[in-house]
Design an enzyme around this catalytic site. Structure first.
Site, PDB file in Angstrom:
ATOM      1  CG  HIS A  92      -2.265  -0.929   1.186  1.00  0.00           C
ATOM      2  ND1 HIS A  92      -3.176  -0.883   1.730  1.00  0.00           N
ATOM      3  CD2 HIS A  92      -2.298  -2.038   0.181  1.00  0.00           C
ATOM      4  CE1 HIS A  92      -4.081  -1.716   1.373  1.00  0.00           C
ATOM      5  NE2 HIS A  92      -3.511  -2.713   0.414  1.00  0.00           N
ATOM      6  CD  GLU A  94      -2.259   4.258   2.923  1.00  0.00           C
ATOM      7  OE1 GLU A  94      -1.902   3.485   2.214  1.00  0.00           O
ATOM      8  OE2 GLU A  94      -3.360   4.459   3.230  1.00  0.00           O
ATOM      9  CB  CYS A 118      -6.168  -0.971   4.901  1.00  0.00           C
ATOM     10  SG  CYS A 118      -4.250  -1.280   4.912  1.00  0.00           S
ATOM     11  CB  CYS A 121      -1.438   1.297   6.148  1.00  0.00           C
ATOM     12  SG  CYS A 121      -1.219   0.418   4.666  1.00  0.00           S
TER      13      CYS A 121
HETATM   14  N1  LIG Z   1      -5.477   3.061   2.181  1.00  0.00           N
HETATM   15  C1  LIG Z   1      -4.968   2.206   1.042  1.00  0.00           C
HETATM   16  C2  LIG Z   1      -5.948   1.295   0.440  1.00  0.00           C
HETATM   17  C3  LIG Z   1      -5.682   0.624  -0.608  1.00  0.00           C
HETATM   18  N2  LIG Z   1      -4.390   0.775  -1.151  1.00  0.00           N
HETATM   19  C4  LIG Z   1      -4.200   0.077  -2.554  1.00  0.00           C
HETATM   20  C5  LIG Z   1      -4.431  -1.381  -2.758  1.00  0.00           C
HETATM   21  C6  LIG Z   1      -4.665  -1.756  -3.812  1.00  0.00           C
HETATM   22  O1  LIG Z   1      -3.477  -1.454  -4.845  1.00  0.00           O
HETATM   23  C7  LIG Z   1      -5.678  -0.630  -4.083  1.00  0.00           C
HETATM   24  C8  LIG Z   1      -7.082  -0.703  -4.026  1.00  0.00           C
HETATM   25  O2  LIG Z   1      -7.625  -1.654  -4.841  1.00  0.00           O
HETATM   26  P1  LIG Z   1      -9.284  -2.034  -5.191  1.00  0.00           P
HETATM   27  O3  LIG Z   1      -9.598  -2.803  -4.046  1.00  0.00           O
HETATM   28  O4  LIG Z   1      -9.748  -0.530  -4.948  1.00  0.00           O
HETATM   29  O5  LIG Z   1      -9.545  -2.385  -6.258  1.00  0.00           O
HETATM   30  O6  LIG Z   1      -5.245   0.482  -3.437  1.00  0.00           O
HETATM   31  C9  LIG Z   1      -3.572   1.636  -0.725  1.00  0.00           C
HETATM   32  O7  LIG Z   1      -2.342   1.557  -1.351  1.00  0.00           O
HETATM   33  N3  LIG Z   1      -3.849   2.418   0.256  1.00  0.00           N
END
Ligand SMILES: Nc1ccn([C@H]2C[C@H](O)[C@@H](COP(=O)(O)O)O2)c(=O)n1
Length: 182
Positions: A92, A94, A118, A121
């Site tokens: 992620h 973060e 999440c 993180c």
């Molecule tokens: N706080 C966050 C939440 C999600 N991510 C990343 C993880 C995945 O690459 C994408 C989410 O994909 P989706 O479930 O919308 O198809 O975003 C993050 O970096 N930070």
């Protein structure tokens, strides 16, 4: 003689402080948004930026696969209960920002992220001493792991605020800087 001659207007505009400069919070969130543009995730691109108490950017990150795990070979799909699910591999934004801090202390820093963090993180945010979080989207607020994040952040007193930008848009125009050369 009119006071509003073009010459006077130009002289005024070029000798006093600019008024439409970027405010700090927009600047750091825009940095996160720019970083998100590096993400190869076809669905959600996330960017994060960590800033110290002197308003210095100490780290930046975006969501992507671990170093040397090829963007072309690992899956970008969502396939629950399968090895072809991106969730198993993506770092992620973060977490990448925290890892990119290159050993700098993150105690009492502020994290700007384009998407609410999440639970995984959030654990890293708390353990690294980040004291404040600004986010923009909270599109997964209903999900269990994001509710767990809120619970942890509230419990330990990490202040988490939705960033409301002062301006709707920032345009980055690569050509504009070249106009002075002409
Ligand atoms: N706080 C966050 C939440 C999600 N991510 C990343 C993880 C995945 O690459 C994408 C989410 O994909 P989706 O479930 O919308 O198809 O975003 C993050 O970096 N930070």
């Amino acid at each position: 003689m009119s006071d509003t001659s073009p010459d006077k207007a130009v002289a005024e505009a070029t000798s006093s402080k600019r008024k439409d400069y970027l405010h700090w919070d927009d600047y750091f969130m825009a940095t996160s948004l720019l970083s998100a543009k590096r993400s190869k995730d076809p669905v959600t691109q996330v960017g994060a930026c960590i800033v110290d108490q002197q308003k210095r950017i100490v780290a930046i990150g975006y969501n992507g696969f671990p170093r040397n795990c090829s963007d072309d070979e690992f899956p970008w799909s969502k396939c629950r209960d399968s090895l072809e699910d991106k969730k198993l591999y993506v770092v992620h934004a973060e977490a990448n920002a925290i890892l990119n801090s290159n050993g700098a202390s993150l105690v009492d820093t502020t994290l700007y992220t384009t998407l609410f963090p999440c639970n995984e993180c959030t654990k890293l945010i708390i353990q690294s001493g980040i004291k404040q979080v600004f986010y923009m989207s909270n599109k997964y607020a209903h999900k269990k792991n994001y509710r767990a994040s809120s619970r942890m952040l509230n419990a330990v007193g990490v202040v988490c605020t939705r960033h409301v930008p002062a301006r709707k848009q920032i345009v980055i125009d690569f050509d504009a800087i070249l106009q002075d050369d002409e």
